[in-house]
Design a protein around this motif. Structure first.
Motif, PDB file in Angstrom:
ATOM      1  N   GLY A  23      64.978 -50.378   2.336  1.00  0.00           N
ATOM      2  CA  GLY A  23      64.144 -49.437   3.075  1.00  0.00           C
ATOM      3  C   GLY A  23      62.788 -49.296   2.408  1.00  0.00           C
ATOM      4  N   ARG A  24      61.883 -48.643   3.089  1.00  0.00           N
ATOM      5  CA  ARG A  24      60.558 -48.402   2.535  1.00  0.00           C
ATOM      6  C   ARG A  24      60.085 -47.000   2.902  1.00  0.00           C
ATOM      7  NH1 ARG A  24      56.225 -51.242   2.879  1.00  0.00           N
ATOM      8  NH2 ARG A  24      54.787 -49.654   3.620  1.00  0.00           N
ATOM      9  N   SER A  25      59.276 -46.428   2.011  1.00  0.00           N
ATOM     10  CA  SER A  25      58.707 -45.112   2.241  1.00  0.00           C
ATOM     11  C   SER A  25      57.264 -45.245   2.709  1.00  0.00           C
ATOM     12  CB  SER A  25      58.754 -44.285   0.947  1.00  0.00           C
ATOM     13  OG  SER A  25      60.080 -44.026   0.564  1.00  0.00           O
ATOM     14  N   PRO A  26      56.758 -44.243   3.420  1.00  0.00           N
ATOM     15  CA  PRO A  26      55.358 -44.294   3.853  1.00  0.00           C
ATOM     16  C   PRO A  26      54.420 -44.373   2.646  1.00  0.00           C
ATOM     17  CG  PRO A  26      56.555 -42.562   5.008  1.00  0.00           C
ATOM     18  CD  PRO A  26      57.471 -43.059   3.924  1.00  0.00           C
ATOM     19  N   GLY A  27      53.367 -45.151   2.791  1.00  0.00           N
ATOM     20  CA  GLY A  27      52.384 -45.262   1.727  1.00  0.00           C
ATOM     21  C   GLY A  27      52.644 -46.354   0.722  1.00  0.00           C
ATOM     22  N   TRP A  28      53.791 -47.017   0.823  1.00  0.00           N
ATOM     23  CA  TRP A  28      54.058 -48.124  -0.080  1.00  0.00           C
ATOM     24  C   TRP A  28      53.167 -49.313   0.278  1.00  0.00           C
ATOM     25  CZ3 TRP A  28      60.039 -48.809  -1.072  1.00  0.00           C
ATOM     26  CH2 TRP A  28      60.499 -47.711  -1.803  1.00  0.00           C
ATOM     27  N   PRO A  29      52.932 -50.208  -0.695  1.00  0.00           N
ATOM     28  CA  PRO A  29      52.165 -51.420  -0.389  1.00  0.00           C
ATOM     29  C   PRO A  29      52.804 -52.200   0.762  1.00  0.00           C
ATOM     30  CG  PRO A  29      52.426 -51.173  -2.751  1.00  0.00           C
ATOM     31  CD  PRO A  29      53.291 -50.112  -2.120  1.00  0.00           C
ATOM     32  N   GLU A  30      51.986 -52.864   1.530  1.00  0.00           N
ATOM     33  CA  GLU A  30      52.463 -53.594   2.708  1.00  0.00           C
ATOM     34  C   GLU A  30      53.547 -54.598   2.333  1.00  0.00           C
ATOM     35  OE1 GLU A  30      50.708 -56.377   6.357  1.00  0.00           O
ATOM     36  OE2 GLU A  30      49.370 -55.547   4.815  1.00  0.00           O
TER      37      GLU A  30
ATOM     38  N   LEU B 128      58.144 -60.154   3.105  1.00  0.00           N
ATOM     39  CA  LEU B 128      58.896 -59.215   2.276  1.00  0.00           C
ATOM     40  C   LEU B 128      58.473 -59.292   0.816  1.00  0.00           C
ATOM     41  CD1 LEU B 128      61.276 -57.167   2.090  1.00  0.00           C
ATOM     42  CD2 LEU B 128      62.770 -59.133   1.656  1.00  0.00           C
ATOM     43  N   ALA B 129      58.116 -58.139   0.246  1.00  0.00           N
ATOM     44  CA  ALA B 129      57.814 -58.045  -1.186  1.00  0.00           C
ATOM     45  C   ALA B 129      58.961 -57.323  -1.873  1.00  0.00           C
ATOM     46  CB  ALA B 129      56.504 -57.297  -1.411  1.00  0.00           C
TER      47      ALA B 129
ATOM     48  N   ILE C 187      62.503 -41.892   5.462  1.00  0.00           N
ATOM     49  CA  ILE C 187      61.963 -43.229   5.189  1.00  0.00           C
ATOM     50  C   ILE C 187      61.212 -43.736   6.419  1.00  0.00           C
ATOM     51  CG2 ILE C 187      63.692 -43.858   3.467  1.00  0.00           C
ATOM     52  CD1 ILE C 187      65.193 -45.382   5.601  1.00  0.00           C
ATOM     53  N   GLU C 188      60.387 -44.754   6.196  1.00  0.00           N
ATOM     54  CA  GLU C 188      59.596 -45.332   7.280  1.00  0.00           C
ATOM     55  C   GLU C 188      60.355 -46.402   8.045  1.00  0.00           C
ATOM     56  OE1 GLU C 188      55.172 -46.298   6.791  1.00  0.00           O
ATOM     57  OE2 GLU C 188      56.115 -48.275   6.651  1.00  0.00           O
ATOM     58  N   HIS C 189      61.183 -47.178   7.332  1.00  0.00           N
ATOM     59  CA  HIS C 189      61.898 -48.285   7.974  1.00  0.00           C
ATOM     60  C   HIS C 189      63.055 -48.692   7.081  1.00  0.00           C
ATOM     61  CE1 HIS C 189      62.342 -52.617   9.388  1.00  0.00           C
ATOM     62  NE2 HIS C 189      62.501 -51.899  10.482  1.00  0.00           N
ATOM     63  N   ALA C 190      64.088 -49.234   7.664  1.00  0.00           N
ATOM     64  CA  ALA C 190      65.221 -49.791   6.924  1.00  0.00           C
ATOM     65  C   ALA C 190      65.719 -51.021   7.662  1.00  0.00           C
ATOM     66  CB  ALA C 190      66.344 -48.774   6.773  1.00  0.00           C
TER      67      ALA C 190
ATOM     68  N   PHE D  71      50.511 -45.184  -7.204  1.00  0.00           N
ATOM     69  CA  PHE D  71      51.475 -46.274  -7.188  1.00  0.00           C
ATOM     70  C   PHE D  71      50.928 -47.525  -7.853  1.00  0.00           C
ATOM     71  CE2 PHE D  71      55.529 -47.402  -5.404  1.00  0.00           C
ATOM     72  CZ  PHE D  71      55.504 -48.786  -5.364  1.00  0.00           C
ATOM     73  N   ARG D  72      49.642 -47.777  -7.658  1.00  0.00           N
ATOM     74  CA  ARG D  72      49.024 -48.952  -8.265  1.00  0.00           C
ATOM     75  C   ARG D  72      47.738 -48.552  -9.001  1.00  0.00           C
ATOM     76  NH1 ARG D  72      51.311 -53.746  -6.933  1.00  0.00           N
ATOM     77  NH2 ARG D  72      52.619 -53.877  -5.078  1.00  0.00           N
ATOM     78  N   ASP D  73      47.882 -47.669  -9.962  1.00  0.00           N
ATOM     79  CA  ASP D  73      46.736 -47.243 -10.772  1.00  0.00           C
ATOM     80  C   ASP D  73      46.401 -48.348 -11.773  1.00  0.00           C
ATOM     81  OD1 ASP D  73      44.876 -46.099 -12.421  1.00  0.00           O
ATOM     82  OD2 ASP D  73      46.161 -44.466 -13.123  1.00  0.00           O
TER      83      ASP D  73
END
Length: 324
Positions: free
Chosen positions: A204-211, A302-303, A280-283, A107-109
């Motif tokens: 929403g956000r998926s697991p493993g995304w940046p905080e 929030l980003a 998803i992890e959260h919405a 994701f952030r290479d």
């Protein structure tokens, strides 16, 4: 949507020169006549100018490093001056000794690789990292190159009989000599939705995304399903929200690895969220004012969605009231 084709990877009006794909000696003729150049990839990472990373490198077709590429001479298109642009892929033979495999194409290479036979002013960089720095033409060429070489890398055998297939049509088809099967690069349609309820948008956000990073909900279209039906199904599966009216807005090729993102806007008929933790992890519902603060870098937690992605594009146009 009047600004639809200003989305990243779209809108450069590249001439794909499809009428030339059936000419088997096209690459050799272009090399002989000096009528073309090539972009270069390594593991999906385009070769760009170091420093700003804002310019796609183009090599002459007689450059020695191109002779060692595994996937070579796939036609991307024709520039406005009439010159042809090809792609060569070094993924199959060059293996830098200092590469950390776990970091590549993540994701952030942020890693960059320099080839020993190329000027040290050129580096391979992850496309999502640099996509907003490239010109529309360079971004479109890089996306086609990544998508096309990525497809060939995993489709070396016929899906009908299992025999090896070969590249034809300047890279836009594979042919199986054993059974006659014809195979074409695939694109997977994905809906991504700006779901509104009053002055708020569903994020929403998926697991493993940046905080802190949230984006719009999205999901693959299933066989026999319309865009509108896919929007309603995916939103309900992921968040428990029922959606009424749905309208298409804009699209974006997203070659990570092979999607076409179909941006839509939908009206929520309810606001009680019940997420599927397998999806998803959260919405949450986010008011317009908080999205504006996130875009300005002033929100405490929030980003916003990644710049260059269609989610960022849709949210930005929603904030600016330029959805029509």
């Amino acid at each position: 949507m009047r600004d639809a084709e200003t989305v990243t990877f779209g809108g450069s009006a590249l001439d794909r020169a499809a009428e030339l794909r059936g000419e088997p000696d096209l690459l050799e003729r272009a090399r002989r006549d000096g009528a073309g150049q090539s972009v270069l990839l390594w593991r999906g990472k385009p070769l760009v100018r170091a420093g700003t990373l804002g310019r796609l490198a183009r090599l002459p077709l007689d450059h020695p490093v191109l002779a060692d590429s595994g996937i070579k001479g796939l036609l991307l298109g024709r520039e406005d001056d009439g010159s042809l642009v090809f792609v060569h892929d070094l993924s199959g033979w060059w293996n830098p000794p200092d590469v950390i495999e776990a970091e590549l194409n993540q994701f952030r290479d942020a890693t960059e690789q320099r080839h020993p036979d190329l000027p040290q002013t050129l580096v391979f960089a992850e496309l999502r990292r640099i996509m907003t720095r490239l010109s529309p033409r360079d971004a479109e060429l890089a996306a086609i190159a990544k998508g096309l070489t990525g497809w060939h890398a995993i489709h070396g055998f016929c899906a009908r009989c299992g025999a090896p297939s070969r590249i034809v049509q300047a890279g836009w088809q594979r042919h199986c000599d054993a059974c006659g099967g014809q195979h074409f690069p695939r694109t997977d349609p994905v809906v991504i939705m700006l779901i509104l309820h009053g002055n708020s948008v569903l994020m929403g956000r998926s697991p493993g995304w940046p905080e802190g990073m949230y984006s719009l909900l999205a999901g693959f279209i299933e066989p026999g399903e319309t865009i509108e039906a896919a929007v309603r199904r995916e939103v309900f599966e992921e968040s428990g929200i029922r959606v009424g009216d749905v309208q298409y807005l804009a699209s974006q090729p997203w070659v990570f690895p092979a999607s076409l993102m179909l941006g839509c806007i939908g009206e929520a008929l309810s606001d009680a969220i019940t997420i599927d933790p397998l999806e998803i992890e959260h919405a949450m519902w986010v008011p317009r004012e908080e999205i504006a603060a996130a875009f300005a870098g002033q929100h405490p937690t929030l980003a916003p969605a990644r710049p260059g992605a269609i989610a960022h594009f849709l949210l930005r146009n929603w904030l600016a009231d330029t959805m029509d």
